[in-house]
Design a protein around this motif. Sequence first.
Motif, PDB file in Angstrom:
ATOM      1  N   UNK A   5       0.837  -1.210   0.000  1.00  0.00           N
ATOM      2  CA  UNK A   5       0.000   0.000   0.000  1.00  0.00           C
ATOM      3  C   UNK A   5       0.869   1.257   0.000  1.00  0.00           C
ATOM      4  N   UNK A   6       1.907   1.272   0.817  1.00  0.00           N
ATOM      5  CA  UNK A   6       2.822   2.411   0.852  1.00  0.00           C
ATOM      6  C   UNK A   6       3.495   2.601  -0.506  1.00  0.00           C
ATOM      7  N   UNK A   7       3.859   1.495  -1.146  1.00  0.00           N
ATOM      8  CA  UNK A   7       4.483   1.590  -2.478  1.00  0.00           C
ATOM      9  C   UNK A   7       3.541   2.246  -3.479  1.00  0.00           C
ATOM     10  N   UNK A   8       2.264   1.955  -3.371  1.00  0.00           N
ATOM     11  CA  UNK A   8       1.289   2.527  -4.295  1.00  0.00           C
ATOM     12  C   UNK A   8       1.076   4.021  -4.011  1.00  0.00           C
ATOM     13  N   UNK A   9       1.155   4.418  -2.746  1.00  0.00           N
ATOM     14  CA  UNK A   9       1.063   5.846  -2.393  1.00  0.00           C
ATOM     15  C   UNK A   9       2.259   6.600  -2.982  1.00  0.00           C
ATOM     16  N   UNK A  10       3.457   6.028  -2.838  1.00  0.00           N
ATOM     17  CA  UNK A  10       4.655   6.671  -3.388  1.00  0.00           C
ATOM     18  C   UNK A  10       4.612   6.717  -4.912  1.00  0.00           C
ATOM     19  N   UNK A  11       4.074   5.685  -5.526  1.00  0.00           N
ATOM     20  CA  UNK A  11       3.916   5.695  -6.981  1.00  0.00           C
ATOM     21  C   UNK A  11       2.926   6.786  -7.394  1.00  0.00           C
ATOM     22  N   UNK A  12       1.936   7.066  -6.548  1.00  0.00           N
ATOM     23  CA  UNK A  12       0.982   8.146  -6.842  1.00  0.00           C
ATOM     24  C   UNK A  12       1.671   9.510  -6.842  1.00  0.00           C
ATOM     25  N   UNK A  13       2.600   9.704  -5.923  1.00  0.00           N
ATOM     26  CA  UNK A  13       3.377  10.950  -5.902  1.00  0.00           C
ATOM     27  C   UNK A  13       4.198  11.057  -7.185  1.00  0.00           C
ATOM     28  N   UNK A  14       4.794   9.943  -7.577  1.00  0.00           N
ATOM     29  CA  UNK A  14       5.548   9.896  -8.831  1.00  0.00           C
ATOM     30  C   UNK A  14       4.657  10.287  -9.998  1.00  0.00           C
ATOM     31  N   UNK A  15       3.462   9.759 -10.019  1.00  0.00           N
ATOM     32  CA  UNK A  15       2.511  10.035 -11.091  1.00  0.00           C
ATOM     33  C   UNK A  15       2.238  11.531 -11.231  1.00  0.00           C
ATOM     34  N   UNK A  16       1.953  12.175 -10.139  1.00  0.00           N
ATOM     35  CA  UNK A  16       1.634  13.608 -10.165  1.00  0.00           C
ATOM     36  C   UNK A  16       2.829  14.413 -10.683  1.00  0.00           C
ATOM     37  N   UNK A  17       4.005  14.109 -10.190  1.00  0.00           N
ATOM     38  CA  UNK A  17       5.202  14.852 -10.602  1.00  0.00           C
ATOM     39  C   UNK A  17       5.499  14.636 -12.082  1.00  0.00           C
ATOM     40  N   UNK A  18       5.418  13.395 -12.556  1.00  0.00           N
ATOM     41  CA  UNK A  18       5.744  13.112 -13.954  1.00  0.00           C
ATOM     42  C   UNK A  18       4.749  13.740 -14.919  1.00  0.00           C
TER      43      UNK A  18
END
Length: 175
Positions: A5-18
């Motif tokens: 779940x934490x990995x998916x939250x961090x991937x969401x941050x990546x998504x917004x930035x990219x």
Amino acid sequence: MPDFLLSQVLASITLIIECYAMQHKNKNTILALLSVSCFFNGIHYFLLAQPTAAFIFWFSSIRFLISIKWKFQWISALSIGVSLLIACYTYIGFLSVIGFMATVFITIGSFTKNDKLLRIMMMVGGSLWLLHNIILWTPVGILVEAIFVGSTAVGFYRYYIKDNESNVTEPKIKS
């Protein structure tokens, strides 16, 4: 919070930035934002027990910052060599190979002085990371790369196709 779940939250941050990054015209702004996104994406992969992807993304974070200042091809080649060493040292199977191949395209793009080539290489590399994430089955990671490739394509269209279409003049009809 479970690691997945934490990995998916961090991937969401990546998504917004990219997504934000690939809508910029300034190449250095794109590279700086991609550096930040790589840091978060590296943690995402680390939490999913994907050491090759994690270390490649952490190294890519540094590589993007270096490529803002220096565009020397020898640095690009050195970066690909370091990525190869990372892939060999952390090899866990086919996903390591796909991650390395994706990094080659993205490295070439980040060290080019040509914004158009940067975007093309990012689309190819992003597509390989998309394949990687489908095989790994990281839902937000899949979304990150699908949107990254799509956003890059939109930026490419806006700056290189749409602008060219608007520069074409209609032939005048004689009356």
